[in-house]
Design a protein around this motif. Structure first.
Motif, PDB file in Angstrom:
ATOM      1  N   GLY A  86       0.822  -1.197   0.000  1.00  0.00           N
ATOM      2  CA  GLY A  86       0.000   0.000   0.000  1.00  0.00           C
ATOM      3  C   GLY A  86       0.861   1.254   0.000  1.00  0.00           C
ATOM      4  O   GLY A  86       2.060   1.218   0.280  1.00  0.00           O
ATOM      5  N   MET A  87       0.244   2.371  -0.273  1.00  0.00           N
ATOM      6  CA  MET A  87       0.969   3.634  -0.367  1.00  0.00           C
ATOM      7  C   MET A  87       1.146   4.315   0.982  1.00  0.00           C
ATOM      8  O   MET A  87       1.917   5.259   1.099  1.00  0.00           O
ATOM      9  CB  MET A  87       0.244   4.569  -1.339  1.00  0.00           C
ATOM     10  N   PHE A  88       0.420   3.854   2.022  1.00  0.00           N
ATOM     11  CA  PHE A  88       0.451   4.539   3.308  1.00  0.00           C
ATOM     12  C   PHE A  88       0.394   3.520   4.448  1.00  0.00           C
ATOM     13  O   PHE A  88      -0.649   3.230   5.008  1.00  0.00           O
ATOM     14  CB  PHE A  88      -0.717   5.528   3.384  1.00  0.00           C
ATOM     15  N   LEU A  89       1.549   2.888   4.743  1.00  0.00           N
ATOM     16  CA  LEU A  89       1.769   2.083   5.943  1.00  0.00           C
ATOM     17  C   LEU A  89       0.988   0.777   6.028  1.00  0.00           C
ATOM     18  O   LEU A  89       0.788   0.249   7.128  1.00  0.00           O
ATOM     19  CB  LEU A  89       1.495   2.917   7.212  1.00  0.00           C
ATOM     20  N   ILE A  90       0.539   0.204   4.907  1.00  0.00           N
ATOM     21  CA  ILE A  90      -0.055  -1.121   4.953  1.00  0.00           C
ATOM     22  C   ILE A  90       0.421  -1.976   3.782  1.00  0.00           C
ATOM     23  O   ILE A  90       0.713  -1.457   2.701  1.00  0.00           O
ATOM     24  CB  ILE A  90      -1.600  -1.116   4.992  1.00  0.00           C
ATOM     25  N   THR A  91       0.526  -3.274   4.035  1.00  0.00           N
ATOM     26  CA  THR A  91       0.925  -4.253   3.032  1.00  0.00           C
ATOM     27  C   THR A  91       0.030  -5.469   3.186  1.00  0.00           C
ATOM     28  O   THR A  91      -0.313  -5.854   4.306  1.00  0.00           O
ATOM     29  CB  THR A  91       2.398  -4.664   3.224  1.00  0.00           C
ATOM     30  N   GLN A  92      -0.348  -6.084   2.073  1.00  0.00           N
ATOM     31  CA  GLN A  92      -1.220  -7.251   2.138  1.00  0.00           C
ATOM     32  C   GLN A  92      -0.645  -8.414   1.351  1.00  0.00           C
ATOM     33  O   GLN A  92       0.160  -8.233   0.433  1.00  0.00           O
ATOM     34  CB  GLN A  92      -2.626  -6.928   1.616  1.00  0.00           C
ATOM     35  N   ALA A  93      -1.066  -9.620   1.716  1.00  0.00           N
ATOM     36  CA  ALA A  93      -0.697 -10.828   0.987  1.00  0.00           C
ATOM     37  C   ALA A  93      -1.934 -11.685   0.789  1.00  0.00           C
ATOM     38  O   ALA A  93      -2.748 -11.839   1.705  1.00  0.00           O
ATOM     39  CB  ALA A  93       0.368 -11.620   1.739  1.00  0.00           C
ATOM     40  N   LEU A  94      -2.086 -12.224  -0.431  1.00  0.00           N
ATOM     41  CA  LEU A  94      -3.139 -13.178  -0.736  1.00  0.00           C
ATOM     42  C   LEU A  94      -2.547 -14.574  -0.622  1.00  0.00           C
ATOM     43  O   LEU A  94      -1.459 -14.838  -1.157  1.00  0.00           O
ATOM     44  CB  LEU A  94      -3.699 -12.963  -2.148  1.00  0.00           C
ATOM     45  N   LEU A  95      -3.257 -15.469   0.068  1.00  0.00           N
ATOM     46  CA  LEU A  95      -2.725 -16.790   0.381  1.00  0.00           C
ATOM     47  C   LEU A  95      -3.717 -17.882   0.007  1.00  0.00           C
ATOM     48  O   LEU A  95      -4.933 -17.687   0.073  1.00  0.00           O
ATOM     49  CB  LEU A  95      -2.423 -16.882   1.879  1.00  0.00           C
ATOM     50  N   ARG A  96      -3.161 -19.053  -0.343  1.00  0.00           N
ATOM     51  CA  ARG A  96      -3.991 -20.202  -0.690  1.00  0.00           C
ATOM     52  C   ARG A  96      -3.517 -21.430   0.085  1.00  0.00           C
ATOM     53  O   ARG A  96      -2.311 -21.705   0.128  1.00  0.00           O
ATOM     54  CB  ARG A  96      -3.916 -20.483  -2.193  1.00  0.00           C
ATOM     55  N   PRO A  97      -4.442 -22.205   0.693  1.00  0.00           N
ATOM     56  CA  PRO A  97      -4.044 -23.444   1.356  1.00  0.00           C
ATOM     57  C   PRO A  97      -3.408 -24.411   0.350  1.00  0.00           C
ATOM     58  O   PRO A  97      -3.863 -24.525  -0.791  1.00  0.00           O
ATOM     59  CB  PRO A  97      -5.370 -24.003   1.890  1.00  0.00           C
ATOM     60  N   THR A  98      -2.364 -25.120   0.778  1.00  0.00           N
ATOM     61  CA  THR A  98      -1.659 -26.043  -0.115  1.00  0.00           C
ATOM     62  C   THR A  98      -2.303 -27.425  -0.146  1.00  0.00           C
ATOM     63  O   THR A  98      -1.913 -28.271  -0.951  1.00  0.00           O
ATOM     64  CB  THR A  98      -0.190 -26.193   0.310  1.00  0.00           C
ATOM     65  N   SER A  99      -3.276 -27.672   0.731  1.00  0.00           N
ATOM     66  CA  SER A  99      -4.030 -28.918   0.685  1.00  0.00           C
ATOM     67  C   SER A  99      -5.470 -28.647   1.096  1.00  0.00           C
ATOM     68  O   SER A  99      -5.797 -27.569   1.608  1.00  0.00           O
ATOM     69  CB  SER A  99      -3.394 -29.980   1.586  1.00  0.00           C
TER      70      SER A  99
END
Length: 246
Positions: free
Chosen positions: A69-82
């Motif tokens: 993000g442009m102002f103090l936040i970051t995100q990650a998209l995640l997927r279960p491996t099983s």
């Protein structure tokens, strides 16, 4: 996602989405770090291992995409491996969190019990393979700016309608036509069904500069990972930020 801060700004926090208590069997998960917690999101599965746990069962989560993000936040998209097991409740775990990260554990506030509890979901029997579709494409309907103790909250507000069997994420791409800078982040609709693009007092996905011109476009992906793989047309607008430094 949006960070909701009412009175003051803390130094770290991690949120998770979906915000409901249930997951589809093929759900993806989004985690978001604020301020000092951004480095945890940047290092998932490379120092900070993230997984779902139910009793003795552990299911690793792979990182699909990370957005800064442009102002103090970051995100990650995640997927279960099983495959997740219907009927089980899974807790979200990130290993190696400690005092240096200013986060002892992952938790969410339970308003009914008035206490913090683990971030967890119960898995339903549902598998959603339906692609989300636009009923009406986004339209700019408002621009807001309000000053608080630590600074302004500034948003461009869009009206849109979506047809989907699961909650939708809106992949948002903002382009500054003067600086040629592009920023991308996944947002969710507000409680009023509007898409608010910008930032609150302490943080946010997008930041505007005064007297700048922008264009924006969107793509749908739902919480089960289904996407229509089509960006909307660009929407042009002037900065909602008025005044000095944002």
């Amino acid at each position: 996602m949006s960070v909701k801060v009412v009175a003051s700004c803390s130094s770290s926090r991690i949120w998770a989405y979906p915000s409901t208590t249930e997951l589809n069997q093929n759900s993806i998960i989004v985690v978001e770090g604020y301020a000092r917690s951004q480095r945890v999101i940047d290092s998932l599965n490379a120092g900070y291992y993230i997984y779902l746990e139910s009793g003795k069962q552990k299911i690793e989560l792979e990182v699909i995409e990370t957005c800064k993000g442009m102002f103090l936040i970051t995100q990650a998209l995640l997927r279960p491996t099983s495959k997740l097991t219907a009927g089980k409740t899974y807790n979200l775990i990130i290993s190696n969190l400690g005092k240096k990260d200013y986060i002892r554990d992952l938790s969410k506030w339970n308003a009914e019990k008035k206490e913090y509890e683990p971030i967890s979901w119960k898995v339903s029997s549902k598998i959603d393979n339906e692609k989300p579709e636009w009923i009406t494409e986004p339209k700019l309907v408002d621009q807001t700016m309000k000053w608080y103790g630590c600074g302004p909250a500034v948003y461009a507000v869009f009206d849109l309608k979506i047809n989907d069997a699961s909650s939708s994420l809106i992949k948002t791409e903002l382009y500054n036509t003067q600086t040629k800078e592009t920023n991308t982040y996944y947002l969710t609709l507000s409680d009023a069904g509007k898409l608010k693009v910008g930032h609150g007092m302490c943080s946010g996905a997008f930041k505007f500069e005064a007297k700048q011109h922008y264009k924006i476009r969107f793509r749908l992906i739902d919480i089960s990972g289904n996407s229509n793989n089509k960006m909307t047309e660009w929407i042009n607008f002037d900065s909602p930020y008025k005044g000095g430094d944002s």
